[in-house]
Design an enzyme around this catalytic site. Structure first.
Site, PDB file in Angstrom:
ATOM      1  N   GLU A  19       0.838  -1.204   0.000  1.00 30.50           N
ATOM      2  CA  GLU A  19       0.000   0.000   0.000  1.00 30.50           C
ATOM      3  C   GLU A  19       0.870   1.250   0.000  1.00 30.50           C
ATOM      4  OE1 GLU A  19      -3.463  -0.034   2.581  1.00 30.50           O
ATOM      5  OE2 GLU A  19      -3.051   2.039   3.149  1.00 30.50           O
ATOM      6  N   HIS A  77      -7.876   2.686  -3.785  1.00 27.28           N
ATOM      7  CA  HIS A  77      -8.854   2.775  -2.699  1.00 27.28           C
ATOM      8  C   HIS A  77      -9.882   3.824  -3.111  1.00 27.28           C
ATOM      9  CE1 HIS A  77      -5.738   1.493   0.619  1.00 27.28           C
ATOM     10  NE2 HIS A  77      -5.569   0.838  -0.502  1.00 27.28           N
TER      11      HIS A  77
HETATM   12  P1  FAD Z   1     -17.517   0.955   7.405  1.00 26.89           P
HETATM   13  O1  FAD Z   1     -17.319  -0.471   7.056  1.00 26.89           O
HETATM   14  O2  FAD Z   1     -18.709   1.642   6.822  1.00 26.89           O
HETATM   15  O3  FAD Z   1     -17.592   1.028   9.001  1.00 26.89           O
HETATM   16  C1  FAD Z   1     -17.484   2.270   9.686  1.00 26.89           C
HETATM   17  C2  FAD Z   1     -18.088   2.136  11.078  1.00 26.89           C
HETATM   18  O4  FAD Z   1     -19.509   2.024  10.977  1.00 26.89           O
HETATM   19  C3  FAD Z   1     -17.640   0.867  11.844  1.00 26.89           C
HETATM   20  O5  FAD Z   1     -17.552   1.203  13.207  1.00 26.89           O
HETATM   21  C4  FAD Z   1     -18.778  -0.113  11.600  1.00 26.89           C
HETATM   22  O6  FAD Z   1     -18.897  -1.081  12.633  1.00 26.89           O
HETATM   23  C5  FAD Z   1     -19.985   0.817  11.549  1.00 26.89           C
HETATM   24  N1  FAD Z   1     -21.070   0.331  10.672  1.00 26.89           N
HETATM   25  C6  FAD Z   1     -20.952  -0.168   9.427  1.00 26.89           C
HETATM   26  N2  FAD Z   1     -22.169  -0.462   8.926  1.00 26.89           N
HETATM   27  C7  FAD Z   1     -23.068  -0.126   9.869  1.00 26.89           C
HETATM   28  C8  FAD Z   1     -24.505  -0.171   9.947  1.00 26.89           C
HETATM   29  N3  FAD Z   1     -25.251  -0.633   8.942  1.00 26.89           N
HETATM   30  N4  FAD Z   1     -25.103   0.274  11.079  1.00 26.89           N
HETATM   31  C9  FAD Z   1     -24.353   0.753  12.115  1.00 26.89           C
HETATM   32  N5  FAD Z   1     -22.997   0.827  12.104  1.00 26.89           N
HETATM   33  C10 FAD Z   1     -22.374   0.397  10.991  1.00 26.89           C
HETATM   34  N6  FAD Z   1      -9.190   5.848   4.821  1.00 26.89           N
HETATM   35  C11 FAD Z   1      -9.063   6.775   3.827  1.00 26.89           C
HETATM   36  O7  FAD Z   1      -9.537   7.896   3.972  1.00 26.89           O
HETATM   37  N7  FAD Z   1      -8.427   6.483   2.653  1.00 26.89           N
HETATM   38  C12 FAD Z   1      -7.895   5.260   2.408  1.00 26.89           C
HETATM   39  O8  FAD Z   1      -7.354   5.021   1.338  1.00 26.89           O
HETATM   40  C13 FAD Z   1      -7.984   4.263   3.441  1.00 26.89           C
HETATM   41  N8  FAD Z   1      -7.461   3.025   3.273  1.00 26.89           N
HETATM   42  C14 FAD Z   1      -7.613   2.072   4.248  1.00 26.89           C
HETATM   43  C15 FAD Z   1      -7.076   0.781   4.031  1.00 26.89           C
HETATM   44  C16 FAD Z   1      -7.204  -0.199   4.992  1.00 26.89           C
HETATM   45  C17 FAD Z   1      -6.607  -1.582   4.737  1.00 26.89           C
HETATM   46  C18 FAD Z   1      -7.889   0.084   6.205  1.00 26.89           C
HETATM   47  C19 FAD Z   1      -8.036  -0.979   7.265  1.00 26.89           C
HETATM   48  C20 FAD Z   1      -8.422   1.351   6.434  1.00 26.89           C
HETATM   49  C21 FAD Z   1      -8.299   2.355   5.465  1.00 26.89           C
HETATM   50  N9  FAD Z   1      -8.814   3.641   5.643  1.00 26.89           N
HETATM   51  C22 FAD Z   1      -8.665   4.597   4.652  1.00 26.89           C
HETATM   52  C23 FAD Z   1      -9.472   4.019   6.905  1.00 26.89           C
HETATM   53  C24 FAD Z   1     -11.026   3.936   6.848  1.00 26.89           C
HETATM   54  O9  FAD Z   1     -11.524   4.827   5.874  1.00 26.89           O
HETATM   55  C25 FAD Z   1     -11.580   4.302   8.225  1.00 26.89           C
HETATM   56  O10 FAD Z   1     -11.223   3.337   9.178  1.00 26.89           O
HETATM   57  C26 FAD Z   1     -13.073   4.630   8.293  1.00 26.89           C
HETATM   58  O11 FAD Z   1     -13.348   5.237   9.555  1.00 26.89           O
HETATM   59  C27 FAD Z   1     -13.986   3.419   8.170  1.00 26.89           C
HETATM   60  O12 FAD Z   1     -14.070   2.974   6.870  1.00 26.89           O
HETATM   61  P2  FAD Z   1     -14.759   1.530   6.562  1.00 26.89           P
HETATM   62  O13 FAD Z   1     -14.782   1.358   5.117  1.00 26.89           O
HETATM   63  O14 FAD Z   1     -14.163   0.482   7.403  1.00 26.89           O
HETATM   64  O15 FAD Z   1     -16.276   1.846   7.086  1.00 26.89           O
END
Ligand code: FAD
Length: 283
Positions: A19, A77
């Site tokens: 990454e 991403h």
């Molecule tokens: P989600 O999966 O939507 O989850 C977010 C939160 O909401 C979690 O606490 C989850 O439990 C909760 N949730 C999900 N669905 C529901 C529902 N239906 N009802 C209630 N609660 C719910 N960030 C960037 O800005 N740019 C990047 O390029 C980037 N790359 C990343 C790469 C990796 C490998 C990882 C692990 C993280 C990365 N992130 C990046 C960070 C990420 O954007 C953050 O952690 C963000 O806060 C959550 O994104 P997510 O897609 O996991 O969200």
């Protein structure tokens, strides 16, 4: 090659990814391309390129094209929290028109200035569903071995992870972790919930105390006591710290491979040296 095909391969050597993030200044692109060329020594499955949540620093697509032109597969991403459906549709079409096959579908962090957001998408699961309906891209999603920072608890977080898989996500990329036991426990829990897709383990080679402090202040990432002590011990010499970081991560990867990990995803901070050294130590 699509994510679902990559992780079907048995050989772990073919399931390594790196990454990187877009440098703020486009004149630093060339440095990044030079680092990415070094990754070719281990023939990675793909390079993943981060996307700035809230539309910040999104020169990401131009850079994706450059990385591709230099002969690497790319998994861009994408964060949906501040994006309209119209924008996402155009973006994913552009990726497909440029022969990009995979995307890491994320919600992104909620910005301090909430007026920036349009909320067409509230969670990453909605983005995955939209991508699957509107494209043939293969979507990966994020997973959090120690729970996402906003989650009530690990179980509810895994229920939400399952929503992303049920919407069509084909692989999970975990947050970095330093304690393999947390990862093994997480795998057990997600498999119990019926999640069967491959899980690539997030590995970050330690380079400095500052870097570890920053990461652990932003996310739930625990630091085992011996690692904490060694980070203190080597904090006055960046060379010793780098050497220690390589040894620590190599041991971590060896144990993961012994336990049949599906893939290794390195958070490289745009520097190839440590990740390549780790792989040279173990593969
Ligand atoms: P989600 O999966 O939507 O989850 C977010 C939160 O909401 C979690 O606490 C989850 O439990 C909760 N949730 C999900 N669905 C529901 C529902 N239906 N009802 C209630 N609660 C719910 N960030 C960037 O800005 N740019 C990047 O390029 C980037 N790359 C990343 C790469 C990796 C490998 C990882 C692990 C993280 C990365 N992130 C990046 C960070 C990420 O954007 C953050 O952690 C963000 O806060 C959550 O994104 P997510 O897609 O996991 O969200």
């Amino acid at each position: 090659m699509k994510l679902r095909e990559i992780y079907k391969i048995e050989d772990i050597n073919k399931k390594i990814s790196f990454e990187v993030f877009p440098p703020k200044e486009p004149d630093k692109y060339q440095n990044l391309i030079s680092e990415i060329k070094k990754f070719k020594a281990v023939n990675p499955a793909f390079i993943s390129l981060t996307w700035g949540a809230g539309g910040k620093n999104n020169n990401s697509f131009e850079l994706s094209k450059k990385i591709q032109q230099n002969g690497s597969n790319i998994m861009p991403h994408f964060t949906c929290i501040c994006s309209s459906k119209e924008f996402v549709k155009t973006h994913i079409q552009t990726l497909e028109n440029n022969n990009i096959e995979n995307i890491l579908a994320l919600r992104g962090d909620i910005p301090d200035d909430k007026s920036l957001c349009c909320y067409d998408f509230k969670y990453a699961s909605e983005l995955v569903e939209f991508i699957k309906t509107n494209s043939n891209l293969s979507a990966g999603v994020a997973g959090y071995p120690e729970g996402h920072i906003e989650a009530k608890n690990i179980n509810s977080d895994i229920d939400n992870l399952k929503r992303k898989i049920d919407a069509g996500a084909e692989a999970i990329f975990t947050q970095l972790f330093f304690d393999n036991e947390k990862f093994f426990k997480y795998l057990e829990l997600i498999r119990q919930k019926g999640i069967t897709v491959p899980v690539a383990a997030g590995i970050m080679p330690v380079l400095s105390k500052k870097q570890v402090d920053k990461m652990t202040s932003l996310a739930n990432i625990s630091i085992p006591e011996d690692l904490k002590q060694n980070i203190e011990k080597y904090s006055s010499s960046s060379e010793d710290m780098k050497k220690f970081g390589i040894e620590f991560a190599a041991k971590q990867c060896q144990e993961l491979i012994k336990n049949n990990v599906d893939g290794l995803h390195f958070f490289t901070l745009n520097k190839a040296e440590s990740s390549i050294a780790i792989l040279n130590n173990i593969l």
